[in-house]
Design a protein around this motif. Structure first.
Motif: not given
Length: 535
Positions: A428-442, A483-488
């Motif tokens: 899903a493109l939305d999942d890729l979007l979520a991954m991209k936003q996740l990696f915006r976090d330092e 379950p709330e961690s960025p790694l999860a």
């Protein structure tokens, strides 16, 4: 009664629009094509004193009109021939250099048979190039921009420029509003569409623009099946049903484009104090189930996703009243290709890449439903030109997006990403979007991950070590079962994007063709074209 279908279509529309490489000329070509089948065609019919409506003793019926093509049903072949000959002359005068095809059926006892005769002939004409006469001699001055014989010196530009006849005609239409009005009726937004890449097209610091080409799925098959289903209908029912179907598709595509553009308009007005700001968006083609546009890099993904989703919604809405026909599905889907280039790079080459990306999206989507009655899922494939300009995705994939470890190929892309309600089998493109936003976090340690991605091209074994170190460091920072961690979140999104057959120690999945594939290059592309600090 004997019926004759006269079919006309423009060939290589995008090549005609993009031939000079200058945005103003592209705009003029787009507007010329948009107006071509309006007043000029009405004038041709008027000159011949033809009346519409076979049912009321008229001369013809339209079954299609728009998207640079039309279909006319006649009962008098001589009248069809007279229009064809006149229309060919009109095209040569209005749009010199435009490649097109015309065909008239031999005659049949049903509209369906006549349509199929003309359509078969028209398909063969696509293989031939329209000659440009007269042929210029060696002493003729050429246009530096197109290489074609020049006819005038255009002094309206910043510096005088010798231009050919086709460019001269295009520039006469560069201020026409027809195509722009499809996206922004009556200029309600208060914004303007750019016609100059140097002074009008707003781009961010990355200077990337996305060249988008989107095309509906299976429309040709639907049209053929509908013609068969209508084979026993009257001529009036045949043409009226086709005309209604064509108009519904045009309307759905236009409304989907308007809705997808609305957030760009809103953000543009929000970020400026100018009374009439320029949009980071230039439409080039909108008709039938086709869309071609140039979009600012930071908006390109959202626009493409929104258009594909709205296209599904709007076709479902507008085709509802035609569900009595088995050939017409509940809704249509579409695929798109998005090529990212710098704004000063050749648009024509960028479009060819976008076209090949669309083809790749269609192939991957169709493979998922082959042999079934399911709709082809909507999807998109994208690529960023970062080295030499490559016009074909099949060349770019092994050259720029594939790393090797012996005989094992590691592709840094998943190819087609699914959009809409029928794309559950695609990442899903939305999942890729979520991954991209996740990696915006330092906290996701982008630096080590970026280093790992670079290592993939240099040494897969070293990349394995780098990825293992990154995971170890992340596990030290976060509790493994939180379950709330960025790694999860990263692990969950990785599972959703890659699915089964995961590589034992890298974020790759083994494809059906034996290569390993990953989202890493796609995520990097998205972040690069939007800029590191764009949220």
């Amino acid at each position: 009664m004997t019926y004759y279908f006269y079919l006309f279509e423009v060939h290589s529309i995008q090549s005609y629009i993009l031939s000079s490489g200058k945005l103003k000329d592209m705009v003029g070509a787009s507007e010329l094509l948009e107006s071509l089948l309006q007043k000029p065609l009405d004038h041709a019919l008027s000159v011949l004193d033809y009346k519409e409506g076979l049912k009321s003793d008229g001369d013809y019926d339209f079954s299609r009109r728009g998207s640079s093509a039309f279909s006319l049903l006649f009962t008098d072949k001589e009248k069809a021939i007279a229009l064809r000959d006149l229309w060919g002359l009109i095209i040569a005068g209005i749009a010199p250099g435009l490649s097109f095809g015309q065909s008239i059926s031999d005659g049949a006892e049903s509209p369906n048979a006549a349509y199929k005769q003309a359509a078969a002939t028209l398909r063969t004409l696509r293989l031939y190039r329209t000659p440009e006469l007269p042929v210029a001699g060696p002493l003729v001055r050429r246009s530096p921009r197109t290489g074609k014989p020049s006819v005038s010196l255009d002094k309206k530009q910043d510096s005088p420029e010798w231009i050919d006849l086709a460019t001269q005609k295009k520039r006469q239409f560069s201020s026409a509003p027809e195509l722009e009005d499809k996206f922004d009726p009556d200029k309600q937004s208060g914004c303007r569409f750019p016609s100059n890449t140097d002074t009008e097209f707003p781009v961010d610091t990355t200077r990337y623009v996305g060249i988008l080409h989107a095309d509906g799925n299976a429309l040709g098959n639907i049209t053929s099946q509908l013609a068969d289903e209508l084979s026993n209908k009257t001529a009036a029912d045949f043409t009226e049903t086709f005309k209604t179907f064509s108009e519904k598709i045009n309307l759905a595509t236009t409304e989907a484009a308007q809705l997808a553009l609305a957030p760009i308009i809103h953000k543009t007005k929000e970020n400026t104090d100018l009374e009439k700001p320029f949009l980071p968006f230039r439409p080039l083609v909108l008709g039938g189930d086709d869309l071609t546009a140039i979009i600012g890099g930071e908006f390109a993904f959202d626009f493409t996703r929104d258009f594909l989703e709205f296209f599904e919604q709007k076709t479902k809405e507008h085709l509802a009243e035609l569900q009595e026909y088995d050939a017409i599905p509940e809704q249509l889907t579409a695929c798109a290709g998005l090529a990212f280039i710098k704004i000063n790079q050749p648009f024509r080459m960028g479009y060819r890449l976008a076209e090949s990306l669309t083809l790749e999206a269609k192939q991957q989507s169709k493979a998922l439903v082959e042999g079934s009655q399911q709709l082809t899922p909507s999807s998109m494939v994208f690529h960023r030109v970062s080295t030499s300009m490559i016009e074909d995705y099949s060349v770019a994939l092994p050259r720029e997006l594939t790393a090797w470890d012996g005989d094992d190929a590691y592709q840094l892309t998943l190819g087609a990403y699914g959009v809409g309600g029928h794309a559950t089998q695609l990442p899903a493109l939305d999942d890729l979007l979520a991954m991209k936003q996740l990696f915006r976090d330092e906290t996701m340690s982008r630096g080590p991950m970026r280093h790992f991605t670079t290592l993939l091209h240099e040494s897969i074994p070293e990349a394995r070590k780098s990825y293992a170190r990154w995971q170890e460091n992340m596990q030290k920072l976060y509790v493994a079962d939180d379950p709330e961690s960025p790694l999860a979140s990263y692990n969950e999104l990785t599972d959703r994007l890659l699915g089964s057959k995961l590589h034992e120690c890298l974020p790759f999945v083994e494809s059906s063709t034996g290569q390993y594939r990953s989202f890493l290059g796609d995520m990097s592309t998205w972040m690069a074209v939007e800029g590191e600090n764009n949220d």
